[in-house]
Design an enzyme around this catalytic site. Structure first.
Site, PDB file in Angstrom:
ATOM      1  N   ASP A 176      -3.352  -7.693  -5.046  1.00  0.00           N
ATOM      2  CA  ASP A 176      -2.114  -8.314  -3.917  1.00  0.00           C
ATOM      3  C   ASP A 176      -2.218  -9.499  -4.199  1.00  0.00           C
ATOM      4  O   ASP A 176      -1.463 -10.488  -5.015  1.00  0.00           O
ATOM      5  CB  ASP A 176      -2.490  -7.824  -2.660  1.00  0.00           C
ATOM      6  CG  ASP A 176      -1.273  -6.498  -2.286  1.00  0.00           C
ATOM      7  OD1 ASP A 176      -1.961  -6.191  -2.961  1.00  0.00           O
ATOM      8  OD2 ASP A 176      -1.052  -6.658  -0.988  1.00  0.00           O
TER       9      ASP A 176
ATOM     10  N   CYS B  58      -9.111  -3.144  -0.022  1.00  0.00           N
ATOM     11  CA  CYS B  58      -8.183  -3.874  -0.164  1.00  0.00           C
ATOM     12  C   CYS B  58      -6.662  -3.775   0.329  1.00  0.00           C
ATOM     13  O   CYS B  58      -6.362  -1.920   0.697  1.00  0.00           O
ATOM     14  CB  CYS B  58      -8.221  -5.614  -1.071  1.00  0.00           C
ATOM     15  SG  CYS B  58      -9.229  -5.297  -1.752  1.00  0.00           S
ATOM     16  N   ASP B  59      -5.384  -4.323   0.197  1.00  0.00           N
ATOM     17  CA  ASP B  59      -4.721  -3.920   1.200  1.00  0.00           C
ATOM     18  C   ASP B  59      -3.686  -2.522   1.350  1.00  0.00           C
ATOM     19  O   ASP B  59      -4.031  -2.595   2.499  1.00  0.00           O
ATOM     20  CB  ASP B  59      -3.498  -4.990   0.287  1.00  0.00           C
ATOM     21  CG  ASP B  59      -3.961  -6.652   0.369  1.00  0.00           C
ATOM     22  OD1 ASP B  59      -5.385  -6.710   1.044  1.00  0.00           O
ATOM     23  OD2 ASP B  59      -3.063  -7.188   1.271  1.00  0.00           O
ATOM     24  N   LYS B  60      -3.769  -1.998   0.403  1.00  0.00           N
ATOM     25  CA  LYS B  60      -3.400  -0.590   0.660  1.00  0.00           C
ATOM     26  C   LYS B  60      -3.747   0.351   0.296  1.00  0.00           C
ATOM     27  O   LYS B  60      -3.430   1.840   0.532  1.00  0.00           O
ATOM     28  CB  LYS B  60      -2.133  -1.196  -0.608  1.00  0.00           C
ATOM     29  CG  LYS B  60      -1.237  -1.466  -1.200  1.00  0.00           C
ATOM     30  CD  LYS B  60      -0.404  -2.020   0.850  1.00  0.00           C
ATOM     31  CE  LYS B  60       0.521  -3.299   0.299  1.00  0.00           C
ATOM     32  NZ  LYS B  60      -0.891  -4.707   0.164  1.00  0.00           N
TER      33      LYS B  60
ATOM     34  N   SER C  24       1.864 -11.581   2.609  1.00  0.00           N
ATOM     35  CA  SER C  24       0.507 -11.594   3.009  1.00  0.00           C
ATOM     36  C   SER C  24       0.118 -11.689   3.861  1.00  0.00           C
ATOM     37  O   SER C  24       0.610 -12.232   5.266  1.00  0.00           O
ATOM     38  CB  SER C  24      -0.184 -12.441   2.143  1.00  0.00           C
ATOM     39  OG  SER C  24      -1.431 -12.789   1.922  1.00  0.00           O
TER      40      SER C  24
ATOM     41  N   GLU D 112       5.591  -9.294  -1.521  1.00  0.00           N
ATOM     42  CA  GLU D 112       4.933  -9.702  -0.466  1.00  0.00           C
ATOM     43  C   GLU D 112       4.944 -11.396  -0.974  1.00  0.00           C
ATOM     44  O   GLU D 112       5.537 -11.624  -1.724  1.00  0.00           O
ATOM     45  CB  GLU D 112       3.750  -9.577  -0.085  1.00  0.00           C
ATOM     46  CG  GLU D 112       2.383  -8.933   0.349  1.00  0.00           C
ATOM     47  CD  GLU D 112       0.908  -8.753   0.415  1.00  0.00           C
ATOM     48  OE1 GLU D 112       0.898  -8.233   1.202  1.00  0.00           O
ATOM     49  OE2 GLU D 112       0.597  -9.575  -0.415  1.00  0.00           O
TER      50      GLU D 112
ATOM     51  N   CYS E 275     -10.122 -10.946   1.015  1.00  0.00           N
ATOM     52  CA  CYS E 275     -10.408 -11.997   1.348  1.00  0.00           C
ATOM     53  C   CYS E 275     -10.835 -12.490   2.866  1.00  0.00           C
ATOM     54  O   CYS E 275     -10.303 -12.119   3.699  1.00  0.00           O
ATOM     55  CB  CYS E 275      -8.830 -13.048   0.931  1.00  0.00           C
ATOM     56  SG  CYS E 275      -8.824 -12.771  -1.125  1.00  0.00           S
TER      57      CYS E 275
END
Length: 556
Positions: free
Chosen positions: A78, A119-121, A472, A446, A195
């Protein structure tokens, strides 16, 4: 064994021949075939090391009597996809990931799954697939990045990726130089891993542990620690135990487990994206989930951890303080946790936390001394968002918990960012960014760049931002997203005009456009849906079938 459909009997000789072509021996073929969904790549810092974890998982599977079969899964970073066309693909990739895991597991008759996201998704996509397939499954994430050291601040001042985003706004407003920005850029991301703050990736990895699909430590052990590799071996061994006992996601992902995850979400101050993802996972699991449930749990669950972007601590600090299991134990003291839920340990939540303790009472505060009396997220309703919108209230400055000001209206993130960085936004404004929802974006981008610019220019105590897009996990300030219905569906946000007064009252869970209903109806009658921004390829197909944000933005 489900894998018998691809390996047992005379008729399966061709299938066995193909497995042998991969190097598998007869004894290996006769064992349970355990799929390893590995999202390793060399684009995402949270994923560059996942092959090492996959090797550890394989060792664990072999030790426990199974045969590992590995396949790859895509992932979007992202941060790298931010503020350009790439971000349109981020949320949309979640559906591709879920479908890819389903395809590989079903096509090859796998007996169970070890899923390696970070990570995100990727995390929610894999959780959706696990719920859909209902094969024994366990998660081992890549773990969080360590925080960096600020190059120009007192020793011990920690920074992360969000520091870099906000430093861009500081450069634009003349507060720091480009040389200072370069030094921050070099220092902010010192290791591999997701992160370092309680952003979306770490939020989802922590909630995967809280909901019971990952072993204790899944959410917080840093990526660079040997303990992460040991946990991967344990996950490889434990999947065979889940398979032997017949413990599948449907036995773990119960309504009580989702309530536990939401309680931990509120205590940690997780990303607003968890609302989208928990809703989508619940739908796959057949568990009822609505936005009002979030306000109910948030209203009674104290906020115990102040993590970046809302506070100074990072995930490494949470790990050293006792991790997610310590948070769960503290919540359990107040009756906020269902202790009888089964987990990936094949034991209950109560069993898992029996010997746990908090090691740092400032990182994980007690119920008697929380950072806030209520939880991290709030869902607001009103004539601007009849179906709701979401804010990370623990990252909002006190003076912005109630705010009223004139709308500054933009039909894209790009236009809003240009105006913010160009100094066109003034104290008291409410920036409205629309046509960035699941359909209108498409992909529900985002808004980290505009919110970070606002914070970096020190306007986060004076300016609010409202969007039908999303934020985010690194966003802080009065940033209200997921406005539903979205503008592209004719939601009221489409009818806001420059200078309209918008009133935000987070404690009262309200967001109101100060325009009377007759005038709104007149504007509605004159509105026409805009042409799709993208008319071919995956995003065009996605836009046609994706649902509303208040229902998880899932593809039907």
């Amino acid at each position: 064994m489900k894998s018998n459909q691809v390996k047992q009997g005379v008729e399966r000789a061709p299938h066995r021949a193909l497995l042998k072509a991969c190097g598998y021996s007869d004894p290996e073929i006769q064992r349970p075939l355990i799929g390893i969904a590995n999202s390793a790549n060399t684009v995402i810092p949270g994923h560059v090391h996942l092959n090492t974890l996959a090797d550890a998982v394989k060792a664990g599977i072999y030790m426990a009597g199974g045969t590992p079969v590995e396949f790859g899964i895509i992932g979007v970073c992202d941060g790298i996809a931010m503020n350009h066309e790439g971000m349109k693909y981020s949320l949309a990739s979640r559906e591709l990931i879920a479908d890819s895991v389903e395809v590989m597991a079903k096509a090859h008759g796998l007996d169970a799954l070890v899923l390696i996201p970070n990570c995100d998704k990727i995390v929610p996509g894999m959780l959706m697939a696990a719920a859909r397939l209902d094969l024994p499954a366990i998660f081992i994430s890549g773990g969080p990045m360590l925080a960096g050291n600020h190059p120009d601040a007192p020793k011990g001042t920690k920074i992360d990726l969000i520091t870099v985003f906000e430093a861009v706004g500081a450069v634009k407003s003349g507060r720091i130089s480009e040389d200072q920005l370069a030094a921050i850029e070099d220092a902010a991301c010192p290791t591999c891993g997701s992160c370092a703050g309680m952003f979306t990736a770490n939020s989802m990895n922590c909630l995967t542990e809280a909901i019971g699909m990952g072993l204790p430590g899944n959410g917080t052990i840093p990526a660079v620690m040997a303990a992460r590799t040991r946990l991967a071996k344990m996950a490889g061994m434990q999947i065979l135990e889940l398979w032997r006992q017949g413990i599948t996601p449907s036995k773990i992902l119960t309504p009580k487990a989702f309530a536990n995850a939401l309680a931990v979400d509120m205590a940690l101050g997780c990303s607003t994206n968890t609302v989208l993802h928990l809703s989508a996972i619940a739908q796959e699991a057949g568990v009822p989930f609505d936005l009002q449930q979030i306000n109910t749990i948030s209203g009674k669950t104290p906020h115990l951890c102040s993590l970046s972007p809302g506070g100074a601590h990072h995930i490494e600090d949470l790990y050293q303080a006792g991790g997610i299991q310590a948070v769960i134990k503290e919540l359990a003291k107040g009756g906020f946790i269902h202790l009888d839920c089964i987990t990936a340990t094949a034991k209950t939540v109560g069993d898992n936390i029996a010997a746990v303790r908090i090691k740092d009472s400032e990182v994980i505060r007690s119920l008697e001394k929380p950072y806030h009396a209520t939880g991290g997220l709030a869902v607001l309703y009103g004539n601007l968002a009849p179906n709701g919108c979401v804010v990370k209230q623990t990252a909002v400055r006190p003076e912005m918990m109630q705010h009223q000001g004139p709308a500054r209206v933009f039909d894209s993130e790009d236009d809003a960012t240009q105006a913010i960085l160009g100094g066109q936004i003034r104290s008291g404004d409410v920036v409205v960014v629309r046509y960035e929802g699941p359909k209108g974006g498409p992909g529900m981008r985002e808004m980290l760049t505009p919110t970070s610019a606002i914070a970096g220019m020190q306007l986060d105590g004076q300016v609010a931002l409202i969007t039908d897009g999303r934020f985010s996990g690194g966003t802080r300030g009065a940033a209200i997203g997921h406005v539903s219905p979205e503008a592209a569906q004719g939601g009221p946000i489409a009818f806001v005009r420059e200078g309209d007064i918008i009133a935000i009252n987070i404690p009262a869970k309200k967001v109101e456009l100060k325009v009377d209903e007759a005038q709104l109806e007149k504007r509605r009658q004159g509105w026409q849906a805009p042409e799709p921004k993208i008319k071919s390829g995956y995003l065009a197909r996605y836009a046609r079938v994706v649902g509303s944000a208040d229902c998880g933005a899932v593809v039907k």
